[in-house]
Design an enzyme around this catalytic site. Structure first.
Site, PDB file in Angstrom:
ATOM      1  N   TYR A  65       5.598  18.381  11.316  1.00 36.96           N
ATOM      2  CA  TYR A  65       6.554  17.326  11.704  1.00 36.96           C
ATOM      3  C   TYR A  65       7.984  17.824  11.742  1.00 36.96           C
ATOM      4  CZ  TYR A  65       2.649  14.889   9.373  1.00 36.96           C
ATOM      5  OH  TYR A  65       1.418  14.479   8.941  1.00 36.96           O
ATOM      6  N   TYR A  94       1.577  14.064   0.534  1.00 39.47           N
ATOM      7  CA  TYR A  94       1.126  14.774   1.726  1.00 39.47           C
ATOM      8  C   TYR A  94       1.402  16.267   1.612  1.00 39.47           C
ATOM      9  CZ  TYR A  94       1.112   9.914   3.120  1.00 39.47           C
ATOM     10  OH  TYR A  94       0.883   8.563   3.138  1.00 39.47           O
ATOM     11  N   CYS A 101       0.002  33.960   9.852  1.00 43.46           N
ATOM     12  CA  CYS A 101       0.324  34.579  11.141  1.00 43.46           C
ATOM     13  C   CYS A 101       0.580  33.539  12.221  1.00 43.46           C
ATOM     14  CB  CYS A 101      -0.810  35.513  11.537  1.00 43.46           C
ATOM     15  SG  CYS A 101      -1.009  36.781  10.299  1.00 43.46           S
ATOM     16  N   GLU A 102       1.647  32.797  12.091  1.00 41.61           N
ATOM     17  CA  GLU A 102       2.065  31.803  13.091  1.00 41.61           C
ATOM     18  C   GLU A 102       3.577  31.703  12.994  1.00 41.61           C
ATOM     19  OE1 GLU A 102       0.164  28.987  14.589  1.00 41.61           O
ATOM     20  OE2 GLU A 102      -1.785  29.316  13.644  1.00 41.61           O
ATOM     21  N   ARG A 113       3.792  20.013   6.149  1.00 38.57           N
ATOM     22  CA  ARG A 113       4.741  19.058   6.744  1.00 38.57           C
ATOM     23  C   ARG A 113       5.839  19.703   7.601  1.00 38.57           C
ATOM     24  NH1 ARG A 113       7.598  15.787   4.589  1.00 38.57           N
ATOM     25  NH2 ARG A 113       7.010  13.998   5.825  1.00 38.57           N
ATOM     26  N   GLU A 150       0.835  -1.216   0.000  1.00 37.17           N
ATOM     27  CA  GLU A 150       0.000   0.000   0.000  1.00 37.17           C
ATOM     28  C   GLU A 150       0.864   1.259   0.000  1.00 37.17           C
ATOM     29  OE1 GLU A 150      -2.266  -0.147   3.623  1.00 37.17           O
ATOM     30  OE2 GLU A 150      -3.462  -1.860   3.006  1.00 37.17           O
ATOM     31  N   PRO A 151       1.732   1.443  -0.976  1.00 35.89           N
ATOM     32  CA  PRO A 151       2.635   2.598  -0.936  1.00 35.89           C
ATOM     33  C   PRO A 151       1.952   3.909  -1.302  1.00 35.89           C
ATOM     34  CG  PRO A 151       2.951   1.387  -2.973  1.00 35.89           C
ATOM     35  CD  PRO A 151       1.935   0.607  -2.178  1.00 35.89           C
ATOM     36  N   GLY A 152       2.350   4.961  -0.645  1.00 44.85           N
ATOM     37  CA  GLY A 152       1.885   6.300  -0.991  1.00 44.85           C
ATOM     38  C   GLY A 152       3.079   7.165  -1.346  1.00 44.85           C
ATOM     39  N   ARG A 153       3.807   7.577  -0.307  1.00 45.11           N
ATOM     40  CA  ARG A 153       4.919   8.506  -0.455  1.00 45.11           C
ATOM     41  C   ARG A 153       5.935   8.073  -1.518  1.00 45.11           C
ATOM     42  NH1 ARG A 153       6.426  11.607   4.017  1.00 45.11           N
ATOM     43  NH2 ARG A 153       5.447   9.984   5.264  1.00 45.11           N
TER      44      ARG A 153
HETATM   45  N1  LLP Z   1      -1.582   2.275   4.351  1.00 44.35           N
HETATM   46  C1  LLP Z   1      -2.061   2.794   5.501  1.00 44.35           C
HETATM   47  C2  LLP Z   1      -3.020   2.006   6.276  1.00 44.35           C
HETATM   48  C3  LLP Z   1      -1.637   4.055   5.943  1.00 44.35           C
HETATM   49  O1  LLP Z   1      -2.104   4.539   7.085  1.00 44.35           O
HETATM   50  C4  LLP Z   1      -0.709   4.798   5.166  1.00 44.35           C
HETATM   51  C5  LLP Z   1      -0.250   6.125   5.582  1.00 44.35           C
HETATM   52  C6  LLP Z   1      -0.248   4.229   3.956  1.00 44.35           C
HETATM   53  C7  LLP Z   1      -0.692   2.969   3.591  1.00 44.35           C
HETATM   54  C8  LLP Z   1       0.724   4.938   3.053  1.00 44.35           C
HETATM   55  O2  LLP Z   1       1.922   5.184   3.688  1.00 44.35           O
HETATM   56  P1  LLP Z   1       3.163   5.796   2.867  1.00 44.35           P
HETATM   57  O3  LLP Z   1       3.625   4.749   1.873  1.00 44.35           O
HETATM   58  O4  LLP Z   1       2.723   7.021   2.195  1.00 44.35           O
HETATM   59  O5  LLP Z   1       4.164   6.050   3.922  1.00 44.35           O
HETATM   60  N2  LLP Z   1       1.129  12.947   6.636  1.00 44.35           N
HETATM   61  C9  LLP Z   1       2.321  12.205   6.988  1.00 44.35           C
HETATM   62  C10 LLP Z   1       2.224  10.741   6.597  1.00 44.35           C
HETATM   63  C11 LLP Z   1       1.028  10.031   7.173  1.00 44.35           C
HETATM   64  C12 LLP Z   1       0.930   8.609   6.730  1.00 44.35           C
HETATM   65  C13 LLP Z   1      -0.373   8.000   7.145  1.00 44.35           C
HETATM   66  N3  LLP Z   1      -0.601   6.672   6.680  1.00 44.35           N
HETATM   67  C14 LLP Z   1       3.525  12.899   6.350  1.00 44.35           C
HETATM   68  O6  LLP Z   1       3.343  13.925   5.702  1.00 44.35           O
HETATM   69  O7  LLP Z   1       4.642  12.438   6.498  1.00 44.35           O
END
Ligand code: LLP
Length: 420
Positions: free
Chosen positions: A321, A375, A347-348, A317, A278-281
Site C-alpha cells: 500500500y 496487519y 529479491c524485489e 504494508r 468491529e475494530p482491528g487496527r
Molecule cells: N470488519 C470488517 C468486515 C473488515 O473487513 C475489517 C477490515 C475490519 C472489521 C477491521 O478493520 P480495522 O478496524 O482494522 O480497520 N491489510 C490492510 C487492512 C485491511 C482491512 C480489511 N478489513 C492494511 O494493512 O492496512
C-alpha cells in the site's frame, strides 16, 4: 491509542520496562514485539466509551490473530469478528466465546458455515443472496436457524487508500444499498434464517468520524423499511476502520469516535438497538513494533540503502500500500544522519520498509519499525523461503514468547519430491 508503551529510556528503546536490545539478543530478529498494556489501554478506551450504553465491541481478528493477543482481549470479555473458519478456531483456542463472535466475509464456505453454526456464533454478516441461500441450506441440514445480518454497502467515501476502502458502490463488498430492502425480504422468507441486524464496514485507516455518520444515517433509513416489512433489527453493526497515527495523521480519539457514533444513533431515535463495533487496527496497531537488525549499508548513485534483516515477507504494508511506518534506531547515536531507503533482503524492488529516512545508523544496529501490531505478522509470508519472525508479548518487566520463530525445515515439511 498512545505509543507510549514503546519509548526511549536513556537513549534505548524499551517495550514497557524491557529493553529492546535485550529482546533482540534473546529472541533474534526480525522480531514482533507487542505490549500487553497498550492492548489493554486500547480495549479499555472502547469498553469505557460503551459502558452503560447498548453497545459491544468485537475485535477484528484479521488485524492480529496471535493467540496471546486474542487471549488478552478474551480475558477482558471481548467479542470477536472473524472472516474464516481458521479465525474461529483461533478465537476458541484463545479463550474467546462463539456466542460473542460475529462472522463476516464475502465468501464463506459451507463447511465454515456449519462449523460456526455448531459452535454457536452470535451472527453471520451476510453479503449476497447466494450466500443467504447457502447458509439457509446448511442451517436446515443440521436443524438450526442461523442468526443473520446483511452487510449493506452504504456507498459513502471513507477517504482512505483505495485498496482498503470498502463502502463504495464499486467495491466487491456488501449488498448494494438499492437492493438491500429486497434482499432483507428474501432473507426473511428463508425458514432456517433469523434476521437480527444490519451491518456495514466502509473501509480501514479512516481518520474522520463524518463518513461513519453518513453510513449510519444511510443504514437507519433502511432499518425503518426493513421493519415495515416485518423483520426485526435488533442490532446495528458499524464495522471497524478507525485509523491510527502512523506518521502525522490525527484520527479521532477512540472514546470520542464511539460516543459520537452512539449519540448519532440515539439522536435519530434508535438508541434501543444494540450497536456493534468491529475494530482491528485501532486496538492493536500501535501496540506492536517490528525489530530488525542492519545487515549492510549500501551507498548508491542516487540513493543510499540500509539493508535490514526484515523484509516485505515480514511486513507487507509498505510494498502493498506504500504504507508509511516510522523507523527509528533502538539505540540513539549522536553521529550525523544520512538519508536512506530501508530495504530488506528479498529479491524485489518493491521490498522496502521505509523510503527517504534520515538515520544515524551502522551495520549491526537495531531498528524498530513502529505501528506494526496490525496487519503485520498476520500478512507475513514465506516468500524467498524465509521463516516467519518470532512474536513476543511484553507485560511490565515480563516477556513471553508467544510464537516461536519458524525454522526452514518446517517450511517444506508438507512438500514431497517426485517418486524415484
Ligand atoms: N470488519 C470488517 C468486515 C473488515 O473487513 C475489517 C477490515 C475490519 C472489521 C477491521 O478493520 P480495522 O478496524 O482494522 O480497520 N491489510 C490492510 C487492512 C485491511 C482491512 C480489511 N478489513 C492494511 O494493512 O492496512
Amino acid at each position: 491509542m498512545t505509543r507510549s508503551a514503546f519509548a526511549h529510556v536513556d537513549g534505548v528503546l524499551h517495550a514497557e520496562r524491557v529493553s529492546a536490545v535485550s529482546l533482540a539478543e534473546r529472541f533474534g530478529t526480525p522480531l514482533y514485539v507487542y505490549s500487553r498494556a497498550a492492548l489493554t489501554d486500547a480495549w479499555q478506551a472502547y469498553a469505557g466509551a460503551c459502558a452503560g450504553r447498548r453497545a459491544s465491541v468485537h475485535v477484528a481478528v484479521k488485524a492480529n490473530s496471535n493467540l496471546a493477543v486474542l487471549n488478552v482481549f478474551a480475558r477482558m470479555n471481548a467479542g470477536f469478528d472473524i472472516v474464516s473458519g481458521g479465525e474461529l478456531a483461533r478465537v476458541l483456542a484463545a479463550g474467546g466465546k462463539a456466542e460473542n463472535t460475529v462472522f463476516s466475509g464475502v465468501g464463506k464456505s459451507a463447511a465454515e458455515m456449519r462449523d460456526a453454526l455448531v459452535a454457536g456464533v452470535k451472527c453471520f454478516n451476510v453479503e449476497s443472496i447466494p450466500e443467504l441461500d447457502r447458509l439457509n441450506e446448511v442451517a436446515g441440514s443440521i436443524g438450526k436457524r442461523a442468526p443473520v445480518s446483511l452487510r449493506v454497502n452504504p456507498d459513502v467515501d471513507a477517504k482512505t487508500h483505495p485498496y482498503i476502502s470498502t463502502g463504495l458502490k464499486s467495491n466487491k463488498f456488501g449488498v448494494a444499498f438499492d437492493d438491500a430492502r429486497a434482499t432483507y425480504r428474501a432473507a426473511a422468507a428463508m425458514r432456517h434464517l433469523e434476521v437480527i441486524g444490519i451491518d456495514c464496514h466502509i473501509g480501514s485507516q479512516i481518520t474522520e468520524v463524518a463518513p461513519y455518520l453518513d453510513a449510519v444515517d444511510r443504514l437507519l433509513e433502511l432499518v425503518a423499511q426493513i421493519e415495515a416489512d416485518g423483520a426485526t433489527v435488533r442490532h446495528i453493526d458499524v464495522g471497524g476502520g478507525l485509523g491510527i497515527t502512523y506518521d502525522n495523521e490525527t484520527p479521532p480519539d477512540i472514546g470520542v469516535f464511539v460516543r459520537t457514533v452512539l449519540d448519532r444513533i440515539d439522536a435519530r431515535g434508535h438508541g434501543h438497538r444494540e450497536v456493534y463495533f468491529e475494530p482491528g487496527r485501532s486496538l492493536v496497531g500501535n501496540a506492536g513494533i517490528l525489530l530488525t537488525r542492519v545487515e549492510f549499508l549500501k551507498p548508491g548513485a542516487e540513493k543510499n540503502f540500509v539493508i535490514v534483516d526484515a523484509a516485505m515477507n515480514d511486513l507487507a504494508r509498505p510494498a502493498m500500500y506504500e504504507a508509511y511506518h516510522a523507523i527509528e534506531p533502538v539505540v540513539m547515536r549522536s553521529a550525523p544522519q544520512q538519508v536512506y531507503d530501508v530495504v530488506g533482503p528479498v529479491c524485489e524492488s518493491g521490498d522496502w520498509l521505509g523510503r527517504d529516512r534520515a538515520l544515524a545508523v551502522e551495520p549491526g544496529d537495531l531498528l524498530a519499525v513502529r505501528s506494526a501490531g496490525a496487519y503485520g505478522f498476520v500478512m507475513s509470508s514465506n516468500y524467498n523461503t524465509r521463516p516467519r519472525a518470532a512474536e513476543v508479548m511484553v507485560d511490565g518487566d515480563k516477556v513471553h514468547l508467544v510464537r516461536a520463530r519458524e525454522d526452514v525445515q518446517q517450511l517444506f515439511a508438507g512438500e514431497a519430491r517426485l517418486p524415484d
